[in-house]
Design an enzyme around this catalytic site. Structure first.
Site, PDB file in Angstrom:
ATOM      1  CD  GLU A 150      -2.685  -1.395   2.479  1.00 10.83           C
ATOM      2  OE1 GLU A 150      -2.678  -0.499   3.331  1.00 10.83           O
ATOM      3  OE2 GLU A 150      -3.360  -2.432   2.602  1.00 10.83           O
ATOM      4  CD  GLU A 254      -4.607  -7.790   2.188  1.00  7.93           C
ATOM      5  OE1 GLU A 254      -5.453  -7.050   2.714  1.00  7.93           O
ATOM      6  OE2 GLU A 254      -3.387  -7.543   2.210  1.00  7.93           O
TER       7      GLU A 254
HETATM    8  O1  9MR Z   1      -7.010  -7.833   8.898  1.00  5.73           O
HETATM    9  C1  9MR Z   1      -6.072  -6.999   9.541  1.00  5.73           C
HETATM   10  C2  9MR Z   1      -6.649  -6.492  10.845  1.00  5.73           C
HETATM   11  O2  9MR Z   1      -6.804  -7.576  11.764  1.00  5.73           O
HETATM   12  C3  9MR Z   1      -5.728  -5.430  11.433  1.00  5.73           C
HETATM   13  O3  9MR Z   1      -6.309  -4.910  12.602  1.00  5.73           O
HETATM   14  C4  9MR Z   1      -5.518  -4.349  10.400  1.00  5.73           C
HETATM   15  C5  9MR Z   1      -4.622  -3.228  10.901  1.00  5.73           C
HETATM   16  O4  9MR Z   1      -4.574  -2.191   9.998  1.00  5.73           O
HETATM   17  O5  9MR Z   1      -4.919  -4.921   9.235  1.00  5.73           O
HETATM   18  C6  9MR Z   1      -5.745  -5.848   8.615  1.00  5.73           C
HETATM   19  O6  9MR Z   1      -5.144  -6.372   7.444  1.00  5.73           O
HETATM   20  C7  9MR Z   1      -4.876  -5.452   6.408  1.00  5.73           C
HETATM   21  C8  9MR Z   1      -3.743  -6.004   5.593  1.00  5.73           C
HETATM   22  O7  9MR Z   1      -2.647  -6.263   6.426  1.00  5.73           O
HETATM   23  C9  9MR Z   1      -3.350  -5.058   4.478  1.00  5.73           C
HETATM   24  N1  9MR Z   1      -4.469  -4.728   3.658  1.00  5.73           N
HETATM   25  C10 9MR Z   1      -5.649  -4.276   4.353  1.00  5.73           C
HETATM   26  C11 9MR Z   1      -6.035  -5.295   5.419  1.00  5.73           C
HETATM   27  C12 9MR Z   1      -7.334  -4.908   6.050  1.00  5.73           C
HETATM   28  O8  9MR Z   1      -7.162  -3.669   6.736  1.00  5.73           O
END
Ligand code: 9MR
Length: 345
Positions: A150, A254
Site C-alpha cells: 500500500e 486479501e
Molecule cells: O485484517 C487486519 C486487521 O486484523 C488489522 O487490525 C488491520 C490493521 O490495519 O490490518 C488488517 O489487514 C490489512 C492487511 O494487512 C493489508 N491490507 C488491508 C487489510 C485490512 O485492513
C-alpha cells in the site's frame, strides 16, 4: 410393502451418499492454483472447527497480522517469530504453502520504529536489517513475500510514511534487500482498491516498468480485492487485465466481498444480496482462471468465517458477511457455485 420400504431405504441411502460425497469434495481439488486464507494463530489453536477448515479447504496460508513489523519486530534488538513459526508449523503439517505478509507497510509499524532517530544511512540500515532478518528466518519456508504494501495513494502519489520520509527510493531498495536475503522467494507489491482508481493503478504499473528497466527484482502483484457487491465488474476486470499485462505473477491476496458496505444497522442478508455476492465471487474466480497458468499465484481469502473478518473486528461492522463460510463455518451457496464452475471446466 416390502418393496416400498426397500425403495425408501435405497433413496435414503443415495441421498446420504450424495451428501457425504459433496462434503468430500473441496474447491481446492478442482483448481490449478492455490486457494488461500489469512489466518489468526489464536483461532487456529482455540477453535477446532476453524483449524480443521483451514486444513481441509485451503492450500495456502497468510498470517493476517503476525508477520507484520509490530508483532515480529517489537523492539529494536528483539524479533518475535513465535506466532509466525506456529503458522509455518501448521502449514507444514497440512502441506500448505505459506505466503509472507508483509515486510514494509506504513501501518502496524513498531513504536520504536516511529520514534527512531538517525540520518538516511541509519534508517536504511534499520529497514534493511528488518527485512533481511525476517526473510532469512523464513528462507525456504515462505514461497513469496508482500515486500511493500500500500505505498500509493488513490491519486497515484507516494503515500507519506516514515519510510518515504526517511529513505528515498525505499520501495526499490526493499525489493533488492529482500532478494539478497532469499533469492528464491517471489517478491510482490501488494495494494488495494485499484479498481476505479486509474491514477493508483497507473502508479503501480509505472513502478513495475521502471523496476524492470532498472533490474529491480519484482515477481508479482498482489491485488487485495477487498471489494463489495457494489464494485463495478468492468473496473475489476480492467485492473486484472492491466496487472496481468505486466507478465508478473498475480495474487488476489486479501479477498472479501462486503455485502453491507455502508454498515446499515437494519441490513438483512436476503437471497438478492446473496446472489450479488455469488456473482462477485464467480467473477473473481473466473477472471483468475483465465490468466496464463504461469501467472496464477493464487486466490487468498482474508480469513475464514464471516465472524472472523476484519470488517467486523477492525471496522466494527457487525452485519457484514464477506467470506466463503458462514458464522457456523458452513459453506455458503457461493462455495458450491464456485466449485461447480471449476468442475465443469
Ligand atoms: O485484517 C487486519 C486487521 O486484523 C488489522 O487490525 C488491520 C490493521 O490495519 O490490518 C488488517 O489487514 C490489512 C492487511 O494487512 C493489508 N491490507 C488491508 C487489510 C485490512 O485492513
Amino acid at each position: 410393502m416390502k418393496k416400498l420400504i426397500t425403495l425408501i431405504f435405497l433413496g435414503l441411502h443415495t441421498f446420504i451418499q450424495a451428501q457425504s460425497n459433496a462434503q468430500n469434495e473441496y474447491i481446492k481439488q478442482f483448481l490449478r492454483f492455490p486457494l488461500g486464507a489469512a489466518v489468526n494463530p489464536k483461532y487456529l489453536s482455540e477453535k477446532p472447527l476453524y483449524r480443521s477448515l483451514v486444513a481441509s479447504e485451503f492450500s495456502s496460508i497468510t498470517a493476517e497480522n503476525h508477520m507484520k513489523m509490530v508483532n515480529i519486530h517489537p523492539e529494536k534488538d528483539r524479533f518475535d517469530f513465535s506466532k509466525g513459526d506456529e503458522i509455518i508449523g501448521f502449514a507444514q503439517s497440512t502441506k500448505s504453502r505459506v505466503h509472507g505478509h508483509t515486510l514494509v507497510w506504513h501501518n502496524q509499524t513498531a513504536t520504536w520504529m516511529k520514534e527512531f532517530q538517525g540520518d538516511q544511512q541509519a534508517w536504511e540500515n534499520m529497514l534493511k536489517n528488518h527485512i533481511q532478518t525476517v526473510v532469512k528466518h523464513y528462507q525456504g519456508q515462505i514461497a513469496g513475500w508482500d515486500v511493500v504494501n500500500e505505498a500509493f495513494l488513490d491519486d497515484g502519489t507516494l503515500r507519506p510514511s516514515i519510510w518515504s520520509e526517511h529513505i528515498p527510493d525505499y520501495i526499490a531498495k526493499s525489493f533488492v534487500w529482500a532478494h539478497e536475503a532469499d533469492p528464491r522467494a517471489l517478491l510482490f507489491y501488494n495494494d488495494y482498491g485499484q479498481d476505479g482508481k486509474p491514477k493508483k493503478m497507473e502508479a503501480i504499473l509505472n513502478m513495475v516498468q521502471e523496476f524492470k528497466k532498472r533490474q529491480i527484482p519484482i515477481h508479482g502483484l498482489g491485488l487485495q480485492m477487498h471489494i463489495s457487491i457494489q464494485s463495478k465488474n468492468e473496473e475489476i476486470k480492467e485492473v486484472i487485465q492491466q496487472s496481468a499485462a505486466t507478465g508478473l505473477s498475480i495474487h488476489f491476496s486479501e479477498v472479501d466481498v462486503a455485502v453491507n458496505p455502508k454498515n446499515n444497522p437494519d441490513f438483512v442478508l436476503d437471497d438478492q444480496v446473496n446472489l450479488k455476492q455469488i456473482e462477485k465471487f464467480k467473477l473473481l474466480f473466473s477472471s483468475f482462471a483465465q490468466l496464463p497458468a504461469s501467472q496464477q499465484y493464487g486466490i487468498t481469502f482474508w480469513n475464514v468465517g464471516d465472524q472472523d473478518s476484519w470488517l467486523r473486528g477492525f471496522f466494527k461492522r457487525p452485519k457484514e458477511y464477506p467470506l466463503l463460510f458462514n458464522e457456523a463455518y458452513q459453506r455458503k451457496a457461493a462455495y458450491q457455485e464456485v466449485m461447480d464452475f471449476f468442475k465443469k471446466k
